[in-house]
Design an enzyme around this catalytic site. Structure first.
Site, PDB file in Angstrom:
ATOM      1  N   THR A  34     192.966 -13.842 -28.214  1.00 17.81           N
ATOM      2  CA  THR A  34     194.017 -12.839 -28.409  1.00 17.81           C
ATOM      3  C   THR A  34     193.429 -11.432 -28.402  1.00 17.81           C
ATOM      4  O   THR A  34     194.156 -10.463 -28.233  1.00 17.81           O
ATOM      5  CB  THR A  34     194.737 -13.043 -29.761  1.00 17.81           C
ATOM      6  OG1 THR A  34     193.732 -13.213 -30.761  1.00 17.81           O
ATOM      7  CG2 THR A  34     195.644 -14.254 -29.748  1.00 17.81           C
ATOM      8  N   SER A  66     161.087 -13.202 -30.190  1.00 16.31           N
ATOM      9  CA  SER A  66     161.989 -14.028 -30.993  1.00 16.31           C
ATOM     10  C   SER A  66     161.289 -15.309 -31.416  1.00 16.31           C
ATOM     11  O   SER A  66     160.730 -16.025 -30.575  1.00 16.31           O
ATOM     12  CB  SER A  66     163.235 -14.390 -30.185  1.00 16.31           C
ATOM     13  OG  SER A  66     163.943 -15.402 -30.875  1.00 16.31           O
ATOM     14  N   GLY A 125     178.773 -20.653 -30.161  1.00 14.07           N
ATOM     15  CA  GLY A 125     180.076 -20.015 -30.358  1.00 14.07           C
ATOM     16  C   GLY A 125     180.186 -19.353 -31.718  1.00 14.07           C
ATOM     17  O   GLY A 125     181.279 -19.005 -32.147  1.00 14.07           O
ATOM     18  N   SER A 127     178.521 -16.611 -32.233  1.00 15.70           N
ATOM     19  CA  SER A 127     178.184 -15.224 -31.887  1.00 15.70           C
ATOM     20  C   SER A 127     176.761 -14.813 -32.210  1.00 15.70           C
ATOM     21  O   SER A 127     176.523 -13.746 -32.784  1.00 15.70           O
ATOM     22  CB  SER A 127     179.142 -14.260 -32.592  1.00 15.70           C
ATOM     23  OG  SER A 127     180.359 -14.312 -31.976  1.00 15.70           O
ATOM     24  N   SER A 129     174.764 -13.837 -30.038  1.00 15.59           N
ATOM     25  CA  SER A 129     174.486 -12.648 -29.230  1.00 15.59           C
ATOM     26  C   SER A 129     175.078 -11.392 -29.854  1.00 15.59           C
ATOM     27  O   SER A 129     174.408 -10.358 -29.945  1.00 15.59           O
ATOM     28  CB  SER A 129     174.953 -12.835 -27.785  1.00 15.59           C
ATOM     29  OG  SER A 129     176.283 -13.270 -27.768  1.00 15.59           O
ATOM     30  N   ASP A 173     184.110 -10.278 -31.985  1.00 13.50           N
ATOM     31  CA  ASP A 173     182.835 -10.736 -32.538  1.00 13.50           C
ATOM     32  C   ASP A 173     182.052  -9.582 -33.147  1.00 13.50           C
ATOM     33  O   ASP A 173     181.561  -9.658 -34.270  1.00 13.50           O
ATOM     34  CB  ASP A 173     181.968 -11.382 -31.443  1.00 13.50           C
ATOM     35  CG  ASP A 173     182.679 -12.536 -30.776  1.00 13.50           C
ATOM     36  OD1 ASP A 173     183.695 -13.001 -31.327  1.00 13.50           O
ATOM     37  OD2 ASP A 173     182.233 -12.959 -29.697  1.00 13.50           O
TER      38      ASP A 173
HETATM   39  C1  GLA Z   1     184.422 -14.859 -27.433  1.00 12.24           C
HETATM   40  C2  GLA Z   1     184.582 -13.365 -27.193  1.00 12.24           C
HETATM   41  C3  GLA Z   1     185.620 -12.752 -28.145  1.00 12.24           C
HETATM   42  C4  GLA Z   1     186.931 -13.556 -28.116  1.00 12.24           C
HETATM   43  C5  GLA Z   1     186.661 -15.050 -28.252  1.00 12.24           C
HETATM   44  C6  GLA Z   1     187.903 -15.888 -28.058  1.00 12.24           C
HETATM   45  O1  GLA Z   1     183.871 -15.090 -28.690  1.00 12.24           O
HETATM   46  O2  GLA Z   1     183.347 -12.713 -27.349  1.00 12.24           O
HETATM   47  O3  GLA Z   1     185.838 -11.403 -27.821  1.00 12.24           O
HETATM   48  O4  GLA Z   1     187.663 -13.270 -26.962  1.00 12.24           O
HETATM   49  O5  GLA Z   1     185.673 -15.516 -27.344  1.00 12.24           O
HETATM   50  O6  GLA Z   1     188.814 -15.644 -29.072  1.00 12.24           O
END
Ligand code: GLA
Length: 386
Positions: A34, A66, A125, A127, A129, A173
């Protein structure tokens, strides 16, 4: 942790003063795909994330190392020679951030040595990064006294991901990580970046993240493809509706106008974006009224929409979520993040967590052929100096 990492840093880069930093990972509770559609998201920062030991140099060399990718060794460049190179691997993330900061006129007048250690599973997933990107901006702000607040850090690190890395991600993120707050999720309206912190009190339940261990692989190109599909659907809807983004539509307005979208697949993509936005607003209202059961049902509905209409789940994530739904003590469960692999997020009553881990773990391994990993997580703050 700090002492252990500092010792390792000295082994790699030699004696001298150093500073230690931390930046969290994030999990999104609801509001998926979204953020690039002008809708709402509801993520929180985690107490797992990325640690850095760093110091300034007297010349303009940048050196990155790293502990998660030891075999890659030290990756080097010069401050004025930063370009995206595939062989720079993970170091493209910090490089991209420094380049964007300098491009915006922030003065970074010496090189640095930066060593990282992350305890977020890679490509999960959660995040990793964005955690590195926000961390890099935070290190630069600290070392060079940049007048840069955390919201600007979120915006500029998103820009680095978009322009330097080439992933057309939204702001979720980087915002969730930069603005993280212990025991709170962030109810963010991506249309104007207005936000509110909501306490996460789950009445004896905890947030359990399950990593499918399926790497995202082709995920990034699929991600950009979904984004383009939404943009195309928006352009079609704009011929009949006065809207800036799919997030501006109610469900009823969408239903009344969807016929102008000339393709069945694009209708489903746009439907997800509209309905997921509404669901996110409802979920936060439910949480405020302490209706955790409704929050959980909306999480489940979010997954079904991501599976059937947005088509970003896959057998691994569906197996984890559908198995979770059958377990006692599960309030809600869904995929989290971009999808195509990565993690699920579930709210599980504490006394049922051991049986949840055992049962979901067993069924997943039998069906998929390799194991999933389980993390009972805590919600933490944004980046800091340690
Ligand atoms: C990734 C993207 C976010 C978002 C999600 C899905 O994490 O980096 O910006 O779009 O996917 O909600």
């Amino acid at each position: 942790m700090k002492e252990k990492l500092t010792k390792e840093f000295i082994k790699i880069f030699g004696e001298g003063e150093t500073t230690a930093f931390f930046s969290p990972g994030r999990v999104n509770l609801i509001g998926e795909h979204t953020d690039y559609n002008g809708g709402h998201v509801f993520p929180c920062a985690l107490t797992i994330g990325t640690y850095a030991i760093a110091r300034k140099r007297t010349d303009n060399k940048l050196k990155f190392y790293s502990m998660n990718f030891e075999s890659v060794g030290v990756i080097e460049t010069l401050l004025d020679e930063i370009v995206y190179k595939k062989e720079n691997q993970w170091a493209n993330y910090p490089m991209g951030v420094l380049k964007v900061l300098m491009g915006k006129g922030f003065v970074i007048n010496s090189g640095m040595e930066i060593m990282l250690f992350g305890n977020i599973p890679n490509s999960s997933g959660l995040s990793s990064s964005a955690s590195i990107e926000v961390l890099t901006a935070f290190i630069a702000k600290t070392f060079f006294g940049l007048t840069l607040d955390l919201v600007e850090i979120a915006k500029l690190t998103q820009k680095a991901e978009n322009e330097f890395i080439g992933v057309n991600c939204g702001i979720m993120d980087q915002f969730a990580i930069a603005m993280g707050k212990k025991n709170h999720a962030i109810f963010l309206d991506t249309a104007d970046l207005s936000f509110e912190y909501a306490p996460i009190e789950l009445e004896g339940a905890k947030v359990v993240i399950v990593s499918s261990n399926k790497k995202r692989g082709l995920g990034d190109s699929k991600y950009n493809e979904r984004r383009s599909e939404c943009e195309a659907a928006l352009a079609e809807l704009q011929t009949v509706c006065k809207i800036n983004a799919l997030g501006d539509l109610t469900e009823a307005e969408f239903e009344a106008n969807k016929h102008v979208i000339g393709d069945e697949c694009r209708i489903r993509r746009a439907k997800h974006a509209v309905y997921e936005n509404v669901r996110t607003v409802r979920a936060v209202e439910a949480l405020k009224k302490n209706d955790i059961a409704l929050f959980g049902e909306l999480m489940n509905a979010s997954h079904r929409s991501l599976r059937d209409d947005y088509e970003v789940t896959g057998i691994e994530l569906d197996t984890l979520v559908e198995t979770a739904w059958d377990q006692p003590g599960v309030i809600g469960s869904r995929m989290t993040g971009a999808g195509f692999g990565g993690c699920t997020v579930s709210l599980v009553k504490e006394e049922y967590i051991p049986s949840f881990i055992e049962n979901v773990g067993k069924i997943y391994k039998e069906k998929i052929g390799y194991a999933a990993d389980f993390y009972v997580v805590e919600i933490g703050d944004g980046p800091c100096v340690l």
